[in-house]
Design a protein around this motif. Structure first.
Motif, PDB file in Angstrom:
ATOM      1  N   LYS A 110     -13.121  -2.997   0.532  1.00 17.82           N
ATOM      2  CA  LYS A 110     -12.007  -3.938   0.427  1.00 17.82           C
ATOM      3  C   LYS A 110     -10.724  -3.361   1.016  1.00 17.82           C
ATOM      4  O   LYS A 110      -9.802  -4.098   1.334  1.00 17.82           O
ATOM      5  CB  LYS A 110     -11.765  -4.309  -1.035  1.00 17.82           C
ATOM      6  N   THR A 111     -10.678  -2.043   1.121  1.00 19.43           N
ATOM      7  CA  THR A 111      -9.456  -1.371   1.576  1.00 19.43           C
ATOM      8  C   THR A 111      -9.817  -0.200   2.481  1.00 19.43           C
ATOM      9  O   THR A 111     -10.759   0.537   2.204  1.00 19.43           O
ATOM     10  CB  THR A 111      -8.659  -0.834   0.352  1.00 19.43           C
ATOM     11  N   LEU A 112      -9.023  -0.041   3.543  1.00 18.31           N
ATOM     12  CA  LEU A 112      -9.130   1.120   4.417  1.00 18.31           C
ATOM     13  C   LEU A 112      -7.807   1.866   4.389  1.00 18.31           C
ATOM     14  O   LEU A 112      -6.734   1.237   4.394  1.00 18.31           O
ATOM     15  CB  LEU A 112      -9.448   0.715   5.855  1.00 18.31           C
ATOM     16  N   VAL A 113      -7.877   3.188   4.360  1.00 23.74           N
ATOM     17  CA  VAL A 113      -6.679   4.016   4.433  1.00 23.74           C
ATOM     18  C   VAL A 113      -6.878   5.082   5.503  1.00 23.74           C
ATOM     19  O   VAL A 113      -8.013   5.439   5.838  1.00 23.74           O
ATOM     20  CB  VAL A 113      -6.331   4.685   3.077  1.00 23.74           C
ATOM     21  N   ALA A 114      -5.767   5.551   6.035  1.00 24.00           N
ATOM     22  CA  ALA A 114      -5.794   6.624   7.032  1.00 24.00           C
ATOM     23  C   ALA A 114      -4.600   7.527   6.778  1.00 24.00           C
ATOM     24  O   ALA A 114      -3.522   7.050   6.407  1.00 24.00           O
ATOM     25  CB  ALA A 114      -5.735   6.059   8.442  1.00 24.00           C
ATOM     26  N   TYR A 115      -4.797   8.820   6.965  1.00 26.83           N
ATOM     27  CA  TYR A 115      -3.737   9.805   6.846  1.00 26.83           C
ATOM     28  C   TYR A 115      -3.358  10.235   8.254  1.00 26.83           C
ATOM     29  O   TYR A 115      -4.201  10.764   8.991  1.00 26.83           O
ATOM     30  CB  TYR A 115      -4.203  11.005   6.029  1.00 26.83           C
ATOM     31  N   ILE A 116      -2.092  10.010   8.635  1.00 25.49           N
ATOM     32  CA  ILE A 116      -1.658  10.258  10.007  1.00 25.49           C
ATOM     33  C   ILE A 116      -0.359  11.061   9.977  1.00 25.49           C
ATOM     34  O   ILE A 116       0.586  10.704   9.258  1.00 25.49           O
ATOM     35  CB  ILE A 116      -1.434   8.923  10.754  1.00 25.49           C
ATOM     36  N   PHE A 117      -0.316  12.132  10.762  1.00 23.87           N
ATOM     37  CA  PHE A 117       0.929  12.885  10.856  1.00 23.87           C
ATOM     38  C   PHE A 117       2.036  11.970  11.381  1.00 23.87           C
ATOM     39  O   PHE A 117       1.809  11.167  12.295  1.00 23.87           O
ATOM     40  CB  PHE A 117       0.781  14.089  11.797  1.00 23.87           C
ATOM     41  N   ILE A 177       1.867  10.416   6.848  1.00 26.47           N
ATOM     42  CA  ILE A 177       2.006   9.002   6.501  1.00 26.47           C
ATOM     43  C   ILE A 177       0.641   8.469   6.088  1.00 26.47           C
ATOM     44  O   ILE A 177      -0.360   8.721   6.764  1.00 26.47           O
ATOM     45  CB  ILE A 177       2.577   8.190   7.682  1.00 26.47           C
ATOM     46  N   ILE A 178       0.618   7.751   4.993  1.00 29.57           N
ATOM     47  CA  ILE A 178      -0.598   7.069   4.541  1.00 29.57           C
ATOM     48  C   ILE A 178      -0.496   5.634   5.010  1.00 29.57           C
ATOM     49  O   ILE A 178       0.439   4.910   4.640  1.00 29.57           O
ATOM     50  CB  ILE A 178      -0.752   7.129   3.013  1.00 29.57           C
ATOM     51  N   MET A 179      -1.435   5.237   5.846  1.00 29.47           N
ATOM     52  CA  MET A 179      -1.499   3.860   6.340  1.00 29.47           C
ATOM     53  C   MET A 179      -2.628   3.149   5.596  1.00 29.47           C
ATOM     54  O   MET A 179      -3.668   3.762   5.330  1.00 29.47           O
ATOM     55  CB  MET A 179      -1.778   3.832   7.845  1.00 29.47           C
ATOM     56  N   GLY A 180      -2.436   1.886   5.277  1.00 25.45           N
ATOM     57  CA  GLY A 180      -3.467   1.151   4.566  1.00 25.45           C
ATOM     58  C   GLY A 180      -3.569  -0.285   5.022  1.00 25.45           C
ATOM     59  O   GLY A 180      -2.627  -0.844   5.593  1.00 25.45           O
ATOM     60  N   ARG A 181      -4.714  -0.855   4.739  1.00 24.92           N
ATOM     61  CA  ARG A 181      -4.959  -2.254   5.062  1.00 24.92           C
ATOM     62  C   ARG A 181      -6.026  -2.804   4.134  1.00 24.92           C
ATOM     63  O   ARG A 181      -7.073  -2.189   3.926  1.00 24.92           O
ATOM     64  CB  ARG A 181      -5.442  -2.403   6.503  1.00 24.92           C
TER      65      ARG A 181
END
Length: 169
Positions: free
Chosen positions: A116-123, A158-162
């Motif tokens: 249901k959710t995707l997250v990514a950790y990006i500098f 930065i934590i990006m989510g969708r």
């Protein structure tokens, strides 16, 4: 360029590691500071189940040009419907839409994987990746100042989510 995406096999691991190691030097996409070995990544490879947390290979011109992995998020049962995703593209193939193609497929197929959710950790200094994820509907969900140190420079994460669409029944 015709791009083919498929599930990874163990024979792909050396190329997966080579693409990953190519990303270490520019200090943009990984917190690893030294190259990793194929042997050290075998357990990681085996943790990917194509039905729940796949590892996908992008191929073009009869060779691997990138990959995407779905990882367990936080390792607790309540987070089962959330996955962390990582994308790596071979340097020669940067800025050719491969990362976007992989990410769009992850968004489309995520619900079929029970996500249901995707997250990514990006500098925070990785502007190309931040732009890619924003373009694909991800938003900033968290900001961790100076949590990494690369070559003596403190870096923000930065934590990006969708959220994903609901699974069709």
């Amino acid at each position: 360029m015709i791009l083919k995406i498929r599930d990874a096999s163990i024979s792909d691991l050396p190329d997966i590691v080579a693409i990953y190691n190519a990303a270490i030097g520019d200090r943009m996409a990984t917190a690893d500071t030294d190259p990793v070995s194929t042997d050290s990544r075998e357990r990681w490879y085996r943790s990917h189940d194509p039905k729940e947390r796949p590892l996908w290979i992008a191929e073009a011109e009869e060779k691997m040009v990138g990959w995407l992995s779905f990882e367990l998020f936080y390792g607790r049962p309540a987070y089962q419907a959330t996955a962390e995703i990582s994308i790596y593209v071979a340097p020669y193939y940067h800025s050719r839409g491969i990362g976007q193609h992989l990410l769009e497929r992850a968004i489309a197929r995520g619900p079929d994987l029970g996500l249901k959710t995707l997250v990514a950790y990006i500098f925070a200094h990785n502007t190309p990746s931040l732009r890619l994820f924003e373009k694909c509907g991800f938003r900033e969900w968290g900001y961790l100042p100076r949590v990494a140190e690369l070559d003596g420079i403190e870096r923000d994460l930065i934590i990006m989510g969708r959220r994903l669409r609901e699974r069709s029944r």
